[in-house]
Design a protein around this motif. Structure first.
Motif, mmCIF file in Angstrom:
data_model
loop_
_atom_site.group_PDB
_atom_site.id
_atom_site.type_symbol
_atom_site.label_atom_id
_atom_site.label_comp_id
_atom_site.label_asym_id
_atom_site.label_seq_id
_atom_site.Cartn_x
_atom_site.Cartn_y
_atom_site.Cartn_z
ATOM 1 N N PRO A 1 0.820 -1.219 0.000
ATOM 2 C CA PRO A 1 0.000 0.000 0.000
ATOM 3 C C PRO A 1 0.855 1.271 0.000
ATOM 4 C CG PRO A 1 -0.822 -1.573 1.617
ATOM 5 C CD PRO A 1 0.460 -2.141 1.090
ATOM 6 N N GLY A 2 1.986 1.253 0.659
ATOM 7 C CA GLY A 2 2.847 2.431 0.732
ATOM 8 C C GLY A 2 3.287 2.938 -0.635
ATOM 9 N N GLU A 3 3.434 2.020 -1.593
ATOM 10 C CA GLU A 3 3.887 2.412 -2.937
ATOM 11 C C GLU A 3 2.858 3.263 -3.673
ATOM 12 O OE1 GLU A 3 5.927 -0.339 -5.569
ATOM 13 O OE2 GLU A 3 5.790 -1.862 -3.992
ATOM 14 N N LEU A 4 1.620 3.208 -3.179
ATOM 15 C CA LEU A 4 0.555 3.912 -3.889
ATOM 16 C C LEU A 4 0.338 5.329 -3.366
ATOM 17 C CD1 LEU A 4 -2.001 0.984 -4.062
ATOM 18 C CD2 LEU A 4 -0.403 1.739 -5.822
ATOM 19 N N GLU A 5 0.952 5.639 -2.230
ATOM 20 C CA GLU A 5 0.762 6.962 -1.626
ATOM 21 C C GLU A 5 1.218 8.057 -2.574
ATOM 22 O OE1 GLU A 5 2.639 7.102 2.225
ATOM 23 O OE2 GLU A 5 1.342 5.463 2.910
ATOM 24 N N GLN A 6 0.435 9.115 -2.607
ATOM 25 C CA GLN A 6 0.778 10.284 -3.426
ATOM 26 C C GLN A 6 0.790 9.997 -4.923
ATOM 27 O OE1 GLN A 6 1.942 13.328 -1.892
ATOM 28 N NE2 GLN A 6 1.732 12.537 0.163
ATOM 29 N N LYS A 7 0.242 8.870 -5.316
ATOM 30 C CA LYS A 7 0.219 8.561 -6.755
ATOM 31 C C LYS A 7 -1.118 8.980 -7.350
ATOM 32 C CE LYS A 7 4.277 6.498 -6.978
ATOM 33 N NZ LYS A 7 4.636 6.580 -5.560
ATOM 34 N N GLN A 8 -1.055 9.636 -8.492
ATOM 35 C CA GLN A 8 -2.242 10.137 -9.184
ATOM 36 C C GLN A 8 -2.760 9.116 -10.194
ATOM 37 O OE1 GLN A 8 -4.386 12.413 -9.421
ATOM 38 N NE2 GLN A 8 -3.687 14.150 -8.199
ATOM 39 N N TYR A 9 -3.794 8.417 -9.841
ATOM 40 C CA TYR A 9 -4.428 7.573 -10.846
ATOM 41 C C TYR A 9 -5.891 7.399 -10.467
ATOM 42 C CZ TYR A 9 -4.068 3.721 -7.496
ATOM 43 O OH TYR A 9 -4.184 2.944 -6.387
ATOM 44 N N PHE A 10 -6.678 6.894 -11.399
ATOM 45 C CA PHE A 10 -8.096 6.718 -11.136
ATOM 46 C C PHE A 10 -8.397 5.237 -10.985
ATOM 47 C CE2 PHE A 10 -7.442 10.530 -13.590
ATOM 48 C CZ PHE A 10 -8.080 11.468 -12.788
ATOM 49 N N ARG A 11 -9.541 4.996 -10.379
ATOM 50 C CA ARG A 11 -9.942 3.605 -10.195
ATOM 51 C C ARG A 11 -11.405 3.480 -10.597
ATOM 52 N NH1 ARG A 11 -9.142 -0.791 -5.911
ATOM 53 N NH2 ARG A 11 -11.206 -1.725 -5.875
ATOM 54 N N LEU A 12 -11.683 2.532 -11.454
ATOM 55 C CA LEU A 12 -13.072 2.256 -11.829
ATOM 56 C C LEU A 12 -13.391 0.814 -11.453
ATOM 57 C CD1 LEU A 12 -13.349 3.846 -15.407
ATOM 58 C CD2 LEU A 12 -14.245 4.781 -13.268
ATOM 59 N N GLU A 13 -14.644 0.587 -11.098
ATOM 60 C CA GLU A 13 -15.029 -0.776 -10.698
ATOM 61 C C GLU A 13 -15.231 -1.681 -11.898
ATOM 62 O OE1 GLU A 13 -15.004 -2.349 -7.780
ATOM 63 O OE2 GLU A 13 -14.048 -0.448 -7.219
ATOM 64 N N HIS A 14 -15.452 -1.063 -13.061
ATOM 65 C CA HIS A 14 -15.895 -1.866 -14.186
ATOM 66 C C HIS A 14 -15.553 -1.145 -15.488
ATOM 67 C CE1 HIS A 14 -18.649 -3.912 -16.887
ATOM 68 N NE2 HIS A 14 -18.668 -4.894 -16.001
ATOM 69 N N ILE A 15 -15.124 -1.893 -16.505
ATOM 70 C CA ILE A 15 -14.715 -1.284 -17.774
ATOM 71 C C ILE A 15 -15.894 -0.567 -18.463
ATOM 72 C CG2 ILE A 15 -15.103 -3.274 -19.310
ATOM 73 C CD1 ILE A 15 -12.301 -2.575 -20.557
ATOM 74 N N GLY A 16 -17.101 -0.993 -18.151
ATOM 75 C CA GLY A 16 -18.287 -0.368 -18.735
ATOM 76 C C GLY A 16 -18.440 1.100 -18.358
ATOM 77 N N LEU A 17 -17.760 1.506 -17.273
ATOM 78 C CA LEU A 17 -17.846 2.890 -16.803
ATOM 79 C C LEU A 17 -16.872 3.818 -17.538
ATOM 80 C CD1 LEU A 17 -17.901 1.995 -12.989
ATOM 81 C CD2 LEU A 17 -19.882 2.628 -14.400
ATOM 82 N N LEU A 18 -15.987 3.226 -18.325
ATOM 83 C CA LEU A 18 -14.886 3.987 -18.922
ATOM 84 C C LEU A 18 -15.337 5.081 -19.910
ATOM 85 C CD1 LEU A 18 -11.813 4.250 -18.919
ATOM 86 C CD2 LEU A 18 -11.704 2.350 -20.550
ATOM 87 N N PRO A 19 -16.240 4.791 -20.858
ATOM 88 C CA PRO A 19 -16.614 5.849 -21.817
ATOM 89 C C PRO A 19 -17.164 7.107 -21.130
ATOM 90 C CG PRO A 19 -17.317 3.717 -22.647
ATOM 91 C CD PRO A 19 -16.840 3.482 -21.243
ATOM 92 N N ASP A 20 -18.055 6.943 -20.152
ATOM 93 C CA ASP A 20 -18.612 8.105 -19.457
ATOM 94 C C ASP A 20 -17.538 8.841 -18.667
ATOM 95 O OD1 ASP A 20 -21.090 7.803 -20.427
ATOM 96 O OD2 ASP A 20 -22.005 7.017 -18.591
ATOM 97 N N PHE A 21 -16.690 8.086 -18.013
ATOM 98 C CA PHE A 21 -15.615 8.696 -17.246
ATOM 99 C C PHE A 21 -14.742 9.566 -18.149
ATOM 100 C CE2 PHE A 21 -11.249 8.831 -15.857
ATOM 101 C CZ PHE A 21 -11.368 9.239 -14.546
ATOM 102 N N LEU A 22 -14.409 9.049 -19.325
ATOM 103 C CA LEU A 22 -13.528 9.791 -20.242
ATOM 104 C C LEU A 22 -14.202 11.031 -20.809
ATOM 105 C CD1 LEU A 22 -11.728 6.871 -22.005
ATOM 106 C CD2 LEU A 22 -10.663 8.716 -20.710
ATOM 107 N N ALA A 23 -15.491 10.911 -21.052
ATOM 108 C CA ALA A 23 -16.231 12.069 -21.565
ATOM 109 C C ALA A 23 -16.134 13.208 -20.552
ATOM 110 C CB ALA A 23 -17.680 11.679 -21.825
ATOM 111 N N GLN A 24 -16.292 12.877 -19.272
ATOM 112 C CA GLN A 24 -16.194 13.900 -18.219
ATOM 113 C C GLN A 24 -14.768 14.397 -18.069
ATOM 114 O OE1 GLN A 24 -17.905 12.913 -14.476
ATOM 115 N NE2 GLN A 24 -19.864 12.257 -15.358
#
Lengths: 234, 234
Positions: free
Chosen positions: A207-230
Protein backbone atom coordinates in the motif's frame (compact mmCIF):
# COMPACT_ATOMS: atom_id res chain seq x y z
CA UNK A 1 -4.61 18.29 -22.47
CA UNK A 2 -7.13 15.79 -23.84
CA UNK A 3 -6.43 12.08 -24.05
CA UNK A 4 -5.52 11.03 -27.60
CA UNK A 5 -4.47 7.39 -27.25
CA UNK A 6 -5.85 4.77 -24.88
CA UNK A 7 -3.82 1.65 -24.24
CA UNK A 8 -5.36 -1.44 -22.65
CA UNK A 9 -3.76 -4.28 -20.82
CA UNK A 10 -5.19 -7.58 -22.15
CA UNK A 11 -5.13 -10.39 -19.55
CA UNK A 12 -7.77 -9.76 -16.85
CA UNK A 13 -8.58 -6.38 -18.39
CA UNK A 14 -10.09 -7.40 -21.73
CA UNK A 15 -10.56 -11.11 -21.02
CA UNK A 16 -10.39 -13.60 -18.18
CA UNK A 17 -6.93 -15.02 -17.64
CA UNK A 18 -6.10 -15.46 -13.97
CA UNK A 19 -9.11 -17.76 -13.58
CA UNK A 20 -7.53 -20.12 -16.16
CA UNK A 21 -4.38 -20.28 -14.04
CA UNK A 22 -6.34 -20.71 -10.81
CA UNK A 23 -8.36 -23.58 -12.33
CA UNK A 24 -5.23 -25.35 -13.60
CA UNK A 25 -3.52 -24.85 -10.25
CA UNK A 26 -6.52 -26.40 -8.48
CA UNK A 27 -6.24 -29.54 -10.63
CA UNK A 28 -2.50 -29.57 -10.00
CA UNK A 29 -3.11 -29.55 -6.25
CA UNK A 30 -5.55 -32.47 -6.55
CA UNK A 31 -2.87 -34.43 -8.39
CA UNK A 32 -0.40 -33.84 -5.57
CA UNK A 33 -2.91 -34.16 -2.73
CA UNK A 34 -1.37 -37.45 -1.59
CA UNK A 35 1.97 -35.76 -0.97
CA UNK A 36 1.16 -32.38 0.61
CA UNK A 37 -1.48 -29.90 1.77
CA UNK A 38 -2.91 -27.39 -0.68
CA UNK A 39 -1.32 -24.47 1.16
CA UNK A 40 2.14 -26.00 0.94
CA UNK A 41 1.75 -26.83 -2.76
CA UNK A 42 0.58 -23.25 -3.49
CA UNK A 43 3.54 -21.86 -1.63
CA UNK A 44 6.12 -24.12 -3.26
CA UNK A 45 4.68 -23.58 -6.73
CA UNK A 46 4.85 -19.83 -6.32
CA UNK A 47 8.45 -20.07 -5.09
CA UNK A 48 9.35 -22.11 -8.18
CA UNK A 49 7.54 -19.70 -10.51
CA UNK A 50 9.24 -16.67 -8.98
CA UNK A 51 12.65 -18.34 -9.21
CA UNK A 52 12.07 -19.38 -12.84
CA UNK A 53 10.78 -16.02 -14.04
CA UNK A 54 14.31 -14.94 -14.94
CA UNK A 55 14.65 -17.96 -17.25
CA UNK A 56 11.11 -18.44 -18.54
CA UNK A 57 9.42 -15.04 -18.44
CA UNK A 58 5.62 -14.88 -18.13
CA UNK A 59 3.16 -17.24 -19.74
CA UNK A 60 1.63 -20.69 -19.78
CA UNK A 61 4.67 -22.64 -21.00
CA UNK A 62 6.87 -21.36 -18.21
CA UNK A 63 4.08 -21.97 -15.70
CA UNK A 64 3.72 -25.57 -16.93
CA UNK A 65 7.45 -26.18 -16.59
CA UNK A 66 7.28 -24.73 -13.07
CA UNK A 67 4.39 -27.07 -12.20
CA UNK A 68 6.43 -30.04 -13.44
CA UNK A 69 9.47 -28.97 -11.44
CA UNK A 70 7.36 -28.45 -8.32
CA UNK A 71 5.65 -31.83 -8.71
CA UNK A 72 9.02 -33.58 -8.87
CA UNK A 73 10.36 -31.64 -5.90
CA UNK A 74 7.29 -32.13 -3.70
CA UNK A 75 7.08 -35.86 -4.46
CA UNK A 76 10.83 -36.23 -3.99
CA UNK A 77 11.06 -37.68 -7.48
CA UNK A 78 8.37 -40.29 -6.82
CA UNK A 79 5.82 -38.78 -9.18
CA UNK A 80 5.26 -41.05 -12.18
CA UNK A 81 5.69 -40.22 -15.85
CA UNK A 82 1.97 -40.74 -16.30
CA UNK A 83 1.17 -38.12 -13.66
CA UNK A 84 3.58 -35.67 -15.25
CA UNK A 85 1.82 -36.24 -18.54
CA UNK A 86 -1.31 -34.99 -16.77
CA UNK A 87 0.54 -31.78 -15.90
CA UNK A 88 1.66 -31.29 -19.52
CA UNK A 89 -1.97 -31.77 -20.54
CA UNK A 90 -3.05 -29.13 -18.01
CA UNK A 91 -0.73 -26.71 -19.78
CA UNK A 92 -2.13 -27.58 -23.20
CA UNK A 93 -5.69 -27.16 -21.93
CA UNK A 94 -4.76 -23.68 -20.70
CA UNK A 95 -3.40 -22.78 -24.14
CA UNK A 96 -6.48 -24.15 -25.84
CA UNK A 97 -8.95 -22.45 -23.47
CA UNK A 98 -11.45 -20.21 -25.23
CA UNK A 99 -11.02 -16.48 -24.71
CA UNK A 100 -13.84 -15.17 -22.53
CA UNK A 101 -14.18 -11.39 -22.76
CA UNK A 102 -15.00 -9.57 -19.54
CA UNK A 103 -18.50 -8.14 -19.34
CA UNK A 104 -18.89 -4.88 -21.19
CA UNK A 105 -15.55 -5.02 -23.03
CA UNK A 106 -16.95 -5.27 -26.53
CA UNK A 107 -19.36 -2.32 -26.09
CA UNK A 108 -16.74 -0.21 -24.34
CA UNK A 109 -14.18 -0.72 -27.10
CA UNK A 110 -16.72 -0.05 -29.83
CA UNK A 111 -17.79 3.16 -28.09
CA UNK A 112 -14.24 4.44 -27.49
CA UNK A 113 -13.21 3.67 -31.06
CA UNK A 114 -15.40 6.56 -32.20
CA UNK A 115 -13.25 9.12 -30.40
CA UNK A 116 -9.82 7.62 -29.69
CA UNK A 117 -6.99 5.61 -31.10
CA UNK A 118 -6.83 2.35 -29.15
CA UNK A 119 -3.87 0.11 -28.57
CA UNK A 120 -2.96 -2.87 -26.41
CA UNK A 121 0.17 -3.26 -24.32
CA UNK A 122 0.36 -6.75 -22.95
CA UNK A 123 3.03 -8.69 -21.17
CA UNK A 124 3.65 -12.35 -21.76
CA UNK A 125 4.36 -14.94 -24.33
CA UNK A 126 4.13 -13.57 -27.88
CA UNK A 127 2.70 -16.76 -29.34
CA UNK A 128 0.07 -17.15 -26.58
CA UNK A 129 -1.01 -13.53 -26.76
CA UNK A 130 -1.37 -13.56 -30.55
CA UNK A 131 -3.44 -16.72 -30.32
CA UNK A 132 -5.69 -15.04 -27.74
CA UNK A 133 -6.18 -11.95 -29.91
CA UNK A 134 -7.12 -14.18 -32.82
CA UNK A 135 -9.65 -16.00 -30.64
CA UNK A 136 -11.00 -12.79 -29.06
CA UNK A 137 -12.16 -11.28 -32.33
CA UNK A 138 -10.97 -7.88 -31.04
CA UNK A 139 -7.65 -7.68 -32.87
CA UNK A 140 -8.85 -5.53 -35.77
CA UNK A 141 -10.14 -2.82 -33.45
CA UNK A 142 -6.71 -1.85 -32.17
CA UNK A 143 -4.33 0.49 -33.93
CA UNK A 144 -1.34 -1.35 -32.47
CA UNK A 145 -0.85 -4.45 -30.33
CA UNK A 146 2.41 -4.46 -28.41
CA UNK A 147 3.45 -7.69 -26.72
CA UNK A 148 6.31 -6.98 -24.34
CA UNK A 149 8.32 -9.23 -22.06
CA UNK A 150 7.82 -6.98 -19.03
CA UNK A 151 5.93 -3.78 -18.24
CA UNK A 152 8.09 -1.26 -16.44
CA UNK A 153 8.93 2.40 -16.82
CA UNK A 154 11.46 1.68 -19.59
CA UNK A 155 8.94 -0.34 -21.59
CA UNK A 156 6.40 2.49 -21.54
CA UNK A 157 9.03 5.13 -22.23
CA UNK A 158 10.12 3.22 -25.33
CA UNK A 159 6.56 2.91 -26.61
CA UNK A 160 5.79 6.61 -26.05
CA UNK A 161 8.99 7.50 -27.87
CA UNK A 162 8.44 5.09 -30.76
CA UNK A 163 5.04 6.56 -31.53
CA UNK A 164 6.01 10.10 -30.63
CA UNK A 165 3.35 10.40 -27.93
CA UNK A 166 3.01 13.08 -25.28
CA UNK A 167 2.54 11.34 -21.90
CA UNK A 168 -0.21 13.82 -21.03
CA UNK A 169 -2.26 12.51 -23.98
CA UNK A 170 -1.68 8.87 -23.12
CA UNK A 171 -3.93 6.76 -20.91
CA UNK A 172 -3.25 3.22 -19.75
CA UNK A 173 -6.09 1.02 -18.52
CA UNK A 174 -5.38 -2.20 -16.66
CA UNK A 175 -5.90 -4.44 -13.66
CA UNK A 176 -2.34 -4.53 -12.32
CA UNK A 177 -1.14 -1.68 -10.11
CA UNK A 178 2.41 -2.91 -10.57
CA UNK A 179 2.43 -3.28 -14.35
CA UNK A 180 -0.28 -0.98 -15.65
CA UNK A 181 -0.47 1.90 -13.19
CA UNK A 182 2.71 2.73 -11.27
CA UNK A 183 5.20 2.83 -14.19
CA UNK A 184 2.76 4.87 -16.29
CA UNK A 185 2.08 7.40 -13.55
CA UNK A 186 5.83 7.73 -13.02
CA UNK A 187 6.11 9.03 -16.60
CA UNK A 188 3.46 11.70 -16.10
CA UNK A 189 0.88 9.81 -18.15
CA UNK A 190 -2.64 8.87 -17.05
CA UNK A 191 -3.71 5.51 -15.68
CA UNK A 192 -6.99 3.89 -14.73
CA UNK A 193 -7.00 0.87 -12.49
CA UNK A 194 -9.85 -1.60 -12.99
CA UNK A 195 -9.31 -4.41 -10.48
CA UNK A 196 -9.91 -8.02 -11.50
CA UNK A 197 -11.52 -10.50 -9.12
CA UNK A 198 -8.17 -12.06 -8.17
CA UNK A 199 -4.60 -10.79 -8.40
CA UNK A 200 -1.57 -13.04 -8.80
CA UNK A 201 0.77 -12.56 -5.79
CA UNK A 202 3.55 -11.46 -8.12
CA UNK A 203 1.52 -8.45 -9.27
CA UNK A 204 0.64 -7.19 -5.79
CA UNK A 205 2.18 -4.00 -4.45
CA UNK A 206 2.57 -2.72 -0.91
CA UNK A 207 0.00 0.00 0.00
CA UNK A 208 2.85 2.43 0.73
CA UNK A 209 3.89 2.41 -2.94
CA UNK A 210 0.56 3.91 -3.89
CA UNK A 211 0.76 6.96 -1.63
CA UNK A 212 0.78 10.28 -3.43
CA UNK A 213 0.22 8.56 -6.76
CA UNK A 214 -2.24 10.14 -9.18
CA UNK A 215 -4.43 7.57 -10.85
CA UNK A 216 -8.10 6.72 -11.14
CA UNK A 217 -9.94 3.61 -10.19
CA UNK A 218 -13.07 2.26 -11.83
CA UNK A 219 -15.03 -0.78 -10.70
CA UNK A 220 -15.89 -1.87 -14.19
CA UNK A 221 -14.72 -1.28 -17.77
CA UNK A 222 -18.29 -0.37 -18.74
CA UNK A 223 -17.85 2.89 -16.80
CA UNK A 224 -14.89 3.99 -18.92
CA UNK A 225 -16.61 5.85 -21.82
CA UNK A 226 -18.61 8.11 -19.46
CA UNK A 227 -15.61 8.70 -17.25
CA UNK A 228 -13.53 9.79 -20.24
CA UNK A 229 -16.23 12.07 -21.57
CA UNK A 230 -16.19 13.90 -18.22
CA UNK A 231 -12.41 13.80 -17.91
CA UNK A 232 -11.85 15.37 -21.33
CA UNK A 233 -14.38 18.11 -20.56
CA UNK A 234 -12.62 18.97 -17.30
CA UNK B 1 16.76 0.85 -56.90
CA UNK B 2 19.39 0.79 -54.17
CA UNK B 3 18.93 -1.15 -50.93
CA UNK B 4 17.96 1.14 -48.06
CA UNK B 5 17.16 -1.24 -45.21
CA UNK B 6 18.80 -4.57 -44.41
CA UNK B 7 16.99 -6.97 -42.10
CA UNK B 8 18.78 -9.89 -40.51
CA UNK B 9 17.44 -13.10 -39.11
CA UNK B 10 19.04 -13.76 -35.70
CA UNK B 11 19.25 -17.48 -34.82
CA UNK B 12 21.93 -19.18 -36.93
CA UNK B 13 22.46 -15.98 -38.91
CA UNK B 14 23.93 -13.69 -36.24
CA UNK B 15 24.65 -16.31 -33.60
CA UNK B 16 24.75 -20.07 -33.11
CA UNK B 17 21.41 -21.53 -32.10
CA UNK B 18 20.73 -24.87 -33.78
CA UNK B 19 23.90 -26.27 -32.19
CA UNK B 20 22.38 -25.56 -28.74
CA UNK B 21 19.33 -27.61 -29.69
CA UNK B 22 21.42 -30.39 -31.20
CA UNK B 23 23.58 -30.60 -28.05
CA UNK B 24 20.52 -30.75 -25.77
CA UNK B 25 18.91 -33.36 -28.00
CA UNK B 26 22.06 -35.47 -27.80
CA UNK B 27 21.90 -35.47 -23.98
CA UNK B 28 18.21 -36.25 -24.18
CA UNK B 29 18.94 -39.31 -26.32
CA UNK B 30 21.55 -40.50 -23.83
CA UNK B 31 18.95 -40.26 -21.07
CA UNK B 32 16.54 -42.44 -23.05
CA UNK B 33 19.17 -44.80 -24.47
CA UNK B 34 17.92 -47.67 -22.31
CA UNK B 35 14.48 -47.47 -23.95
CA UNK B 36 15.11 -46.85 -27.65
CA UNK B 37 17.62 -46.25 -30.46
CA UNK B 38 18.81 -42.73 -31.21
CA UNK B 39 17.08 -42.73 -34.59
CA UNK B 40 13.75 -43.64 -33.09
CA UNK B 41 14.05 -41.00 -30.35
CA UNK B 42 14.94 -38.32 -32.95
CA UNK B 43 11.97 -39.30 -35.02
CA UNK B 44 9.49 -39.37 -32.16
CA UNK B 45 10.77 -36.09 -30.71
CA UNK B 46 10.38 -34.36 -34.05
CA UNK B 47 6.85 -35.74 -34.41
CA UNK B 48 5.96 -34.38 -30.97
CA UNK B 49 7.54 -30.99 -31.72
CA UNK B 50 5.70 -30.68 -35.03
CA UNK B 51 2.40 -31.65 -33.41
CA UNK B 52 2.92 -29.19 -30.53
CA UNK B 53 3.96 -26.24 -32.67
CA UNK B 54 0.33 -25.12 -32.95
CA UNK B 55 0.11 -24.91 -29.15
CA UNK B 56 3.62 -23.87 -28.16
CA UNK B 57 5.09 -21.96 -31.09
CA UNK B 58 8.87 -21.86 -31.54
CA UNK B 59 11.42 -21.69 -28.75
CA UNK B 60 13.17 -23.48 -25.93
CA UNK B 61 10.23 -23.75 -23.51
CA UNK B 62 8.03 -25.49 -26.07
CA UNK B 63 10.96 -27.73 -27.06
CA UNK B 64 11.49 -28.68 -23.41
CA UNK B 65 7.82 -29.56 -22.95
CA UNK B 66 8.02 -31.65 -26.13
CA UNK B 67 11.10 -33.48 -24.77
CA UNK B 68 9.21 -34.24 -21.55
CA UNK B 69 6.19 -35.51 -23.45
CA UNK B 70 8.36 -37.66 -25.70
CA UNK B 71 10.27 -39.10 -22.74
CA UNK B 72 7.02 -40.17 -21.09
CA UNK B 73 5.67 -41.64 -24.30
CA UNK B 74 8.84 -43.54 -25.23
CA UNK B 75 9.28 -44.96 -21.71
CA UNK B 76 5.56 -45.81 -21.56
CA UNK B 77 5.30 -43.73 -18.40
CA UNK B 78 8.18 -45.57 -16.68
CA UNK B 79 10.54 -42.61 -16.71
CA UNK B 80 11.15 -41.32 -13.18
CA UNK B 81 10.54 -37.86 -11.79
CA UNK B 82 14.26 -37.52 -11.24
CA UNK B 83 14.98 -38.21 -14.92
CA UNK B 84 12.36 -35.68 -15.98
CA UNK B 85 14.04 -33.15 -13.72
CA UNK B 86 17.15 -33.71 -15.87
CA UNK B 87 15.12 -32.79 -18.95
CA UNK B 88 13.85 -29.59 -17.29
CA UNK B 89 17.47 -28.77 -16.45
CA UNK B 90 18.45 -29.33 -20.09
CA UNK B 91 15.90 -26.67 -21.03
CA UNK B 92 17.25 -24.23 -18.45
CA UNK B 93 20.81 -24.82 -19.62
CA UNK B 94 19.71 -23.95 -23.15
CA UNK B 95 18.17 -20.70 -21.94
CA UNK B 96 21.29 -19.85 -19.96
CA UNK B 97 23.71 -20.72 -22.77
CA UNK B 98 25.99 -17.84 -23.72
CA UNK B 99 25.34 -16.21 -27.09
CA UNK B 100 28.14 -17.11 -29.50
CA UNK B 101 28.23 -14.79 -32.52
CA UNK B 102 29.04 -16.39 -35.84
CA UNK B 103 32.45 -15.53 -37.28
CA UNK B 104 32.56 -12.16 -38.95
CA UNK B 105 29.18 -10.92 -37.67
CA UNK B 106 30.47 -8.07 -35.57
CA UNK B 107 32.69 -6.65 -38.34
CA UNK B 108 29.99 -7.08 -40.98
CA UNK B 109 27.38 -5.25 -38.91
CA UNK B 110 29.78 -2.44 -38.03
CA UNK B 111 30.69 -2.03 -41.70
CA UNK B 112 27.10 -2.04 -42.97
CA UNK B 113 25.99 0.42 -40.30
CA UNK B 114 27.95 3.10 -42.12
CA UNK B 115 25.71 2.90 -45.19
CA UNK B 116 22.40 1.26 -44.24
CA UNK B 117 19.65 1.12 -41.68
CA UNK B 118 19.78 -2.32 -40.07
CA UNK B 119 17.00 -4.24 -38.42
CA UNK B 120 16.35 -7.74 -37.13
CA UNK B 121 13.33 -9.89 -37.87
CA UNK B 122 13.42 -12.99 -35.74
CA UNK B 123 10.95 -15.72 -35.03
CA UNK B 124 10.52 -17.32 -31.66
CA UNK B 125 9.92 -16.67 -28.05
CA UNK B 126 9.93 -12.96 -27.20
CA UNK B 127 11.53 -13.42 -23.79
CA UNK B 128 14.28 -15.76 -25.10
CA UNK B 129 15.10 -13.52 -28.04
CA UNK B 130 15.32 -10.37 -25.91
CA UNK B 131 17.61 -12.20 -23.50
CA UNK B 132 19.84 -13.26 -26.41
CA UNK B 133 20.05 -9.71 -27.76
CA UNK B 134 21.03 -8.47 -24.33
CA UNK B 135 23.76 -11.13 -24.13
CA UNK B 136 24.94 -10.56 -27.71
CA UNK B 137 25.88 -6.93 -27.16
CA UNK B 138 24.51 -6.19 -30.67
CA UNK B 139 21.12 -4.76 -29.70
CA UNK B 140 22.09 -1.09 -29.91
CA UNK B 141 23.26 -1.43 -33.48
CA UNK B 142 19.83 -2.16 -34.88
CA UNK B 143 17.25 0.45 -35.76
CA UNK B 144 14.44 -1.99 -34.94
CA UNK B 145 14.23 -5.51 -33.56
CA UNK B 146 11.04 -7.32 -34.49
CA UNK B 147 10.27 -10.58 -32.74
CA UNK B 148 7.46 -12.35 -34.56
CA UNK B 149 5.69 -15.63 -33.89
CA UNK B 150 6.13 -16.86 -37.46
CA UNK B 151 7.83 -15.60 -40.63
CA UNK B 152 5.58 -15.83 -43.64
CA UNK B 153 4.49 -13.52 -46.45
CA UNK B 154 1.91 -11.79 -44.21
CA UNK B 155 4.49 -11.09 -41.52
CA UNK B 156 6.85 -9.40 -43.97
CA UNK B 157 4.01 -7.53 -45.67
CA UNK B 158 2.95 -6.10 -42.31
CA UNK B 159 6.49 -4.97 -41.47
CA UNK B 160 7.03 -3.33 -44.87
CA UNK B 161 3.72 -1.53 -44.48
CA UNK B 162 4.32 -0.46 -40.90
CA UNK B 163 7.59 1.23 -41.79
CA UNK B 164 6.42 2.40 -45.20
CA UNK B 165 9.14 0.48 -47.05
CA UNK B 166 9.39 -0.18 -50.77
CA UNK B 167 10.09 -3.93 -51.23
CA UNK B 168 12.71 -3.09 -53.85
CA UNK B 169 14.73 -1.25 -51.22
CA UNK B 170 14.42 -4.01 -48.65
CA UNK B 171 16.89 -6.87 -48.23
CA UNK B 172 16.47 -9.86 -45.90
CA UNK B 173 19.51 -11.89 -44.87
CA UNK B 174 19.07 -15.29 -43.22
CA UNK B 175 19.84 -18.98 -43.07
CA UNK B 176 16.34 -20.36 -43.61
CA UNK B 177 15.04 -20.70 -47.16
CA UNK B 178 11.57 -21.24 -45.77
CA UNK B 179 11.42 -18.31 -43.34
CA UNK B 180 13.94 -15.77 -44.61
CA UNK B 181 14.03 -16.18 -48.37
CA UNK B 182 10.86 -17.54 -50.03
CA UNK B 183 8.27 -15.22 -48.39
CA UNK B 184 10.50 -12.18 -48.99
CA UNK B 185 11.11 -12.99 -52.65
CA UNK B 186 7.36 -13.50 -53.07
CA UNK B 187 6.88 -9.83 -52.16
CA UNK B 188 9.36 -8.59 -54.74
CA UNK B 189 11.99 -7.78 -52.11
CA UNK B 190 15.59 -8.98 -52.06
CA UNK B 191 16.93 -11.91 -50.09
CA UNK B 192 20.34 -13.37 -49.40
CA UNK B 193 20.63 -16.92 -48.15
CA UNK B 194 23.61 -17.69 -45.94
CA UNK B 195 23.34 -21.37 -44.98
CA UNK B 196 24.15 -22.51 -41.44
CA UNK B 197 26.01 -25.75 -40.79
CA UNK B 198 22.79 -27.62 -39.92
CA UNK B 199 19.13 -26.97 -40.70
CA UNK B 200 16.26 -28.09 -38.51
CA UNK B 201 14.01 -30.47 -40.51
CA UNK B 202 11.08 -28.10 -40.02
CA UNK B 203 12.86 -25.32 -41.94
CA UNK B 204 13.78 -27.45 -44.96
CA UNK B 205 12.09 -26.88 -48.30
CA UNK B 206 11.77 -29.13 -51.32
CA UNK B 207 14.18 -28.20 -54.16
CA UNK B 208 11.20 -27.65 -56.48
CA UNK B 209 10.04 -24.69 -54.38
CA UNK B 210 13.23 -22.84 -55.21
CA UNK B 211 12.90 -23.03 -58.98
CA UNK B 212 12.58 -19.70 -60.75
CA UNK B 213 13.12 -17.85 -57.47
CA UNK B 214 15.38 -14.81 -57.50
CA UNK B 215 17.69 -14.71 -54.52
CA UNK B 216 21.39 -14.71 -53.79
CA UNK B 217 23.46 -17.10 -51.80
CA UNK B 218 26.63 -16.30 -49.89
CA UNK B 219 28.82 -18.80 -48.09
CA UNK B 220 29.62 -16.46 -45.24
CA UNK B 221 28.28 -13.25 -43.69
CA UNK B 222 31.75 -11.71 -44.03
CA UNK B 223 31.16 -11.53 -47.80
CA UNK B 224 28.07 -9.35 -47.42
CA UNK B 225 29.56 -5.82 -47.40
CA UNK B 226 31.50 -6.38 -50.65
CA UNK B 227 28.54 -8.07 -52.26
CA UNK B 228 26.29 -5.13 -51.43
CA UNK B 229 28.80 -2.58 -52.67
CA UNK B 230 28.76 -4.34 -56.05
CA UNK B 231 25.00 -4.87 -56.01
CA UNK B 232 24.23 -1.22 -55.39
CA UNK B 233 26.60 -0.17 -58.17
CA UNK B 234 24.91 -2.50 -60.65
Amino acid sequence: MAIDLIAFDADDTLWHNETIFVTAQQKFKELLAKYHTEEWIDRKLYETEARNLQHFGYGVKGFTLSMIETAIELSEGRISGTEIRTVVELGKEMLKAPVALLDGVQQCIDELLKSYRLMVITKGDLFDQEAKFAKSGLGERFWRIEVVSDKNKITYERILKRYDLDPRQFLMVGDSLKSDILPVVALGAHAIHIPYQTTWIHERVAPGELEQKQYFRLEHIGLLPDFLAQFNRA
